[in-house]
Enzyme design. Structure first.
Site, mmCIF file in Angstrom:
data_model
loop_
_atom_site.group_PDB
_atom_site.id
_atom_site.type_symbol
_atom_site.label_atom_id
_atom_site.label_comp_id
_atom_site.label_asym_id
_atom_site.label_seq_id
_atom_site.Cartn_x
_atom_site.Cartn_y
_atom_site.Cartn_z
ATOM 1 N N PHE A 371 0.798 -1.227 0.000
ATOM 2 C CA PHE A 371 0.000 0.000 0.000
ATOM 3 C C PHE A 371 0.833 1.282 0.000
ATOM 4 O O PHE A 371 0.454 2.279 0.646
ATOM 5 C CB PHE A 371 -0.979 0.002 1.195
ATOM 6 C CG PHE A 371 -1.635 -1.335 1.410
ATOM 7 C CD1 PHE A 371 -2.394 -1.915 0.406
ATOM 8 C CD2 PHE A 371 -1.452 -2.029 2.587
ATOM 9 C CE1 PHE A 371 -2.968 -3.161 0.579
ATOM 10 C CE2 PHE A 371 -2.020 -3.275 2.772
ATOM 11 C CZ PHE A 371 -2.781 -3.845 1.764
ATOM 12 N N CYS A 372 1.955 1.289 -0.709
ATOM 13 C CA CYS A 372 2.827 2.480 -0.759
ATOM 14 C C CYS A 372 3.181 2.963 0.642
ATOM 15 O O CYS A 372 3.386 4.171 0.864
ATOM 16 C CB CYS A 372 2.185 3.619 -1.551
ATOM 17 S SG CYS A 372 1.980 3.229 -3.273
ATOM 18 N N ALA A 373 3.243 2.025 1.559
ATOM 19 C CA ALA A 373 3.679 2.349 2.931
ATOM 20 C C ALA A 373 4.454 1.115 3.386
ATOM 21 O O ALA A 373 4.046 0.404 4.303
ATOM 22 C CB ALA A 373 2.478 2.618 3.819
#
Ligand code: PLP
Length: 445
Positions: A371-373
């Site tokens: 999740f781009c994290a």
């Protein structure tokens, strides 16, 4: 009933109204050859368009013309549309009247713009749990990352300690309103108070919070807010950075070009001040109008929106507790306040395969991955005791119904207990149905 809002029956038999979305009746094909109403459970990535936004865009399009420099009547109308959107954004985030609204492409663009506008020698403090858009724009020796806290109080104490340790000079604390991995709300007002006491400015990444809860700059006492139109039900390519004008006016323009200049001579350029300094190039009038209309539609319906989403979230989390081996990712307590985002793994199940089967066999759109994290999600996986290297995320919003929630819970139970009914393979790292028979919509031909 206007077509821009829909009535939702709730348990108490009281009806309430929420803004309606485009695509609520969309049907998608299944691998079995049937079709089913699409359950879009990926609002945290991009939300569907509001009907009110589509109507407003349709109204504007015949008038579409250049802004700022056009002498024609339609140009003047577009200029008014574009410039009046700034006031609507200020209202939406409860900003100070002196705050500037710079239109950007999205939150990533807004935070990168602020990073470029920091005065020389600014110390930046950022939690390592941030989305990459808020984690990565800050570079150099004065950037300090704080490890994921265990509780909201730990977060406040850790920020305080990190800021106390910063050298003299300007300081910025980067804060997030709601996590895109867990939906959990961060204690923004408390963090901002600590930052203020330590002489730091704050920027709030409101990409996940602003579509679900009111954000009030003056109440939270933050200095900047960044947000994205496509997460706010206005998917026409505009976002915004709202906040104090001084750093933005003093910084070099983010992009060099037309619109940002006052005058250009053979050997010199004089840049304008105000938001246009940071908006060189022809602006996205349609996107900005769409964003402003979406903000007004949400602001007029907060109580109902929050009630709708919390009812969905409670139902979803209760249902997921009945899925064997499911581990929910979370930073704080299980009952900590959150928006409608739930990420999880299921023991012995590949998250990517679950997501592919939910789509192919049940017409449900979710997301799997980090999740781009990456730092946050890996840490949360480890805290949850999961040995998976990615997770599944379900996120709800105005396009979600109780039937969607019930469907995903029952589909997950079936997949976990009985396994998928189709065969899948990995292609470029993603699970896909083997011999996928689902036809693409005709407009793709
Ligand atoms: N911040 C958070 C918390 C997000 O969830 C996202 C997108 O998922 C972003 C920032 C970046 O938003 P955008 O991709 O619209 O720039």
């Amino acid at each position: 009933m206007s077509s821009a809002v829909i009535d939702i029956p709730v348990q108490s038999n009281v009806e309430y109204r929420i803004p309606a979305v485009v695509g609520g009746a969309l049907r998608v094909p299944l691998v079995t050859g049937e079709s089913v109403g699409y359950a879009n459970l990926d609002h945290a990535a991009s939300a569907p368009c509001l009907r009110a936004v589509r109507t407003a865009v349709d109204e504007l399009l015949p008038w579409y013309a250049s802004v700022h420099r056009g002498a024609g009547f339609a140009s003047q109308v577009c200029t008014r549309v574009y410039e009046s959107a700034r006031g609507k954004l200020l209202d939406f985030v409860g900003a100070r009247r002196t705050d500037s609204v710079v239109f950007t492409r999205n939150t990533t663009d807004a935070l990168n713009l602020l990073a470029r506008a920091l005065p020389r020698g600014t110390s930046v403090v950022v939690f390592d749990t941030e989305h990459h858009a808020a984690l990565l724009p800050w570079t150099g020796p004065r950037v300090r990352r704080i490890a994921a806290p265990e509780t909201p109080a730990d977060a406040v104490a850790a920020l305080d300690a990190a800021l106390a340790d910063c050298p003299e000079g300007p300081r910025l604390a980067v804060l997030t309103g709601a996590s895109n991995v867990t939906g959990e709300l961060w204690p923004i007002a408390e963090l901002a108070r600590v930052a203020r006491r330590r002489g730091a400015r704050t920027v709030l990444d409101a990409a996940q919070l602003a579509p679900h809860r009111p954000v009030r700059i003056t109440e939270l006492d933050v200095d900047y807010v960044a947000l994205s139109g496509h997460k706010l039900y206005a998917p026409f390519g505009a976002g915004a950075l709202i906040g104090r004008a001084d750093w933005l006016n003093a910084a070099e323009p983010y992009l060099a070009g037309g619109g940002a200049t006052r005058s250009v001579r053979e050997r010199s350029v004089s840049w304008t001040t105000g938001p246009q300094r940071q908006e060189a190039g022809s602006p996205n009038t349609v996107g900005v109008h769409a964003l402003a209309v979406a903000c007004q539609a949400l602001a007029a319906n907060w109580a109902n929106i929050v009630e709708h989403e919390q009812a969905l979230l409670t139902r979803l989390r209760a249902g997921l507790r009945g899925v064997p081996g499911l581990r929910e990712l979370r930073l704080f307590d299980a009952d900590h306040d959150r928006v409608g985002v739930v990420s999880f793994t299921v023991d012995g199940q590949d998250p990517g395969l679950l997501a592919a089967a939910l789509s192919a066999e049940h017409g449900i759109g979710v997301r799997d991955g980090l999740f781009c994290a990456h730092l946050a999600t890996r840490r949360l996986l480890s805290r949850a005791g999961s040995d998976a290297d990615r997770a599944v995320r379900i996120s709800v919003g105005l396009g979600t119904t109780h039937e969607h929630v019930d469907r995903v819970v029952s589909a997950l139970r079936n997949l976990v207990i009985d396994g998928p009914t189709w065969h899948y393979e990995q292609a470029d790292g993603q699970w896909v149905p083997i011999d996928d028979p689902r036809p693409a919509p005709g407009f793709l031909d």
